[in-house]
Scaffold this motif. Structure first.
Motif, short mmCIF file in Angstrom:
data_model
loop_
_atom_site.label_atom_id
_atom_site.label_comp_id
_atom_site.label_asym_id
_atom_site.label_seq_id
_atom_site.Cartn_x
_atom_site.Cartn_y
_atom_site.Cartn_z
N ASN A 159 41.84 34.02 37.53
CA ASN A 159 40.68 34.88 37.06
C ASN A 159 40.62 36.27 37.34
O ASN A 159 40.25 36.84 36.25
N LEU A 160 41.58 36.63 37.94
CA LEU A 160 42.18 38.15 37.79
C LEU A 160 42.70 38.41 36.66
O LEU A 160 42.53 39.48 35.72
N MET A 163 39.66 45.30 32.02
CA MET A 163 38.92 45.81 32.95
C MET A 163 39.78 46.35 34.12
O MET A 163 39.00 46.89 35.05
N LYS A 190 42.77 40.65 30.83
CA LYS A 190 42.95 40.47 29.34
C LYS A 190 41.68 41.16 28.64
O LYS A 190 41.89 41.39 27.62
N GLU A 191 40.60 41.22 29.44
CA GLU A 191 39.49 41.92 28.79
C GLU A 191 39.54 43.56 29.10
O GLU A 191 38.63 44.26 28.70
N SER A 240 38.20 38.66 43.41
CA SER A 240 38.03 37.20 43.03
C SER A 240 39.03 36.29 44.03
O SER A 240 39.58 36.75 44.76
N ARG A 258 38.19 47.38 41.67
CA ARG A 258 37.02 47.21 41.05
C ARG A 258 36.44 45.78 41.03
O ARG A 258 35.33 45.25 40.78
N VAL A 259 37.15 44.66 40.94
CA VAL A 259 36.80 43.26 40.89
C VAL A 259 37.36 42.55 41.97
O VAL A 259 38.79 42.72 42.08
N LEU A 311 42.04 44.65 39.96
CA LEU A 311 41.41 43.44 40.06
C LEU A 311 42.15 42.86 41.39
O LEU A 311 43.31 42.35 41.17
N HIS A 330 46.38 45.20 30.48
CA HIS A 330 46.33 44.93 29.42
C HIS A 330 47.03 45.62 28.23
O HIS A 330 47.77 46.68 28.58
N ALA A 338 42.17 36.69 33.90
CA ALA A 338 41.31 36.66 32.66
C ALA A 338 40.68 38.21 32.68
O ALA A 338 40.10 38.56 31.56
N PHE A 339 40.37 38.77 33.65
CA PHE A 339 39.94 40.22 33.55
C PHE A 339 40.66 41.11 33.22
O PHE A 339 40.36 42.22 32.55
#
Length: 306
Positions: A227-228, A236, A233-234, A222, A219-220, A193, A171, A230-231
């Motif tokens: 998709n990764l 995470m 950008k948020e 996918s 943590r995530v 991610l 990020h 996108a996370f």
């Protein structure tokens, strides 16, 4: 009675243009040639097809009826002829491409659009899918060209190896952005991610952290790089992604940094070893390999594996 197509074509051209001169120009033959073909047609059919009124050729009712019957045939052959010319000029045909997901959101659409600019009648079939399925599709003939991740699953596929260096996406507000190169030591404790455990990037990332004796904090999980990102950008966490997903996403909420030790994703451009490429496929293949070259680790031309 056996009518020659050239006679019908001359007759059709006279009606369409209104004059013998116009028909001659349209068909690229002389005016006497057009007149001769028309005379032959009238003689064979026993019909008067035109009357000359005030210096103009006017179709008779019989000619109007004949024109309606042969119009589709003449135009159909003209269309076939133009299609052949387009194929010779590589302006028509069907382009059949399948790509793994990360290239399908930016790199491939841009490249296909560039290729299609001078081929307005080209039909395009493009799908994104998992790499194993892409290999099946190319093997079965559903697609001519595929771009997938290694390993190769079938001996009857020709392939051009492509080794692409990955990057760390984070990020824009992450303090680690001040570093040009990120390492397991710098990323200690950072939430990751990640792709599934069997994905090549996830395996090599885990090995890099294990060699540095640093735990990888996942943590995530996918199944798509998209998709990764996108996370990321948020806010995470961070993710290890290939350059295709990063460089063709113009969102300003993330930045990318190199990772050491370098992690390479092994990919391949594939075709069938048992079926030749179409002329259109050969032209696109040449463009594809050229455009992919800057993404390879060594920057060298991509050549087929022996």
């Amino acid at each position: 009675m056996r009518l020659r197509f050239r006679q019908l074509q001359a007759f059709h051209a006279i009606i369409e243009t209104g004059t013998v001169t116009g028909a001659a120009e349209s068909l690229g033959i002389s005016q006497p040639g057009i007149s001769n073909l028309l005379a032959q047609l009238e003689r064979q059919t026993g019909l008067m097809l035109f009357e000359r009124l005030q210096g103009r050729l006017v179709p008779t009712p019989e000619a109007e009826l004949m024109h309606r019957e042969i119009d589709t045939v003449v135009r159909g052959l003209d269309h076939v002829t133009q299609t052949v010319v387009d194929l010779q000029n590589k302006q028509a045909g069907q382009l059949q491409i399948a790509s793994q997901h990360s290239m399908s959101f930016g790199f491939m659409p841009k490249l296909i659009a560039e290729f299609a600019e001078t081929r307005p009648d080209m039909n395009i079939s493009f799908q994104s899918q998992y790499s194993s399925k892409i290999q099946e599709w190319v093997l079965s003939g559903l697609f001519e060209i595929g771009i997938c991740e290694m390993p190769m699953l079938y001996d009857t596929l020709q392939y051009y190896p492509l080794h692409v260096e990955t990057r760390i996406a984070l990020h824009k507000g992450n303090p680690l952005k001040r570093y040009d190169v990120l390492t397991p030591e710098l990323l200690k404790g950072e939430p990751f991610l990640v792709m599934g455990p069997d994905h090549i990037t996830q395996r090599r990332l885990r090995e890099a952290f294990e060699k540095s004796d640093i735990p990888l904090k996942a943590r995530v999980h996918s199944h798509l790089f998209k998709n990764l990102l996108a996370f990321v950008k948020e806010g995470m966490g961070v993710a290890l992604l290939d350059r295709f997903g990063l460089e063709f996403d113009y969102d300003d909420r993330f930045i990318a940094r190199r990772f050491e030790p370098s992690i390479v994703m092994d990919m391949a451009v594939i075709t069938s070893a048992t079926r030749p490429l179409s002329q259109l496929g050969k032209e696109f293949m040449k463009l594809l390999l050229t455009e992919l070259q800057p993404y390879t680790v060594d920057g060298k031309p991509i050549v087929r594996a022996k």
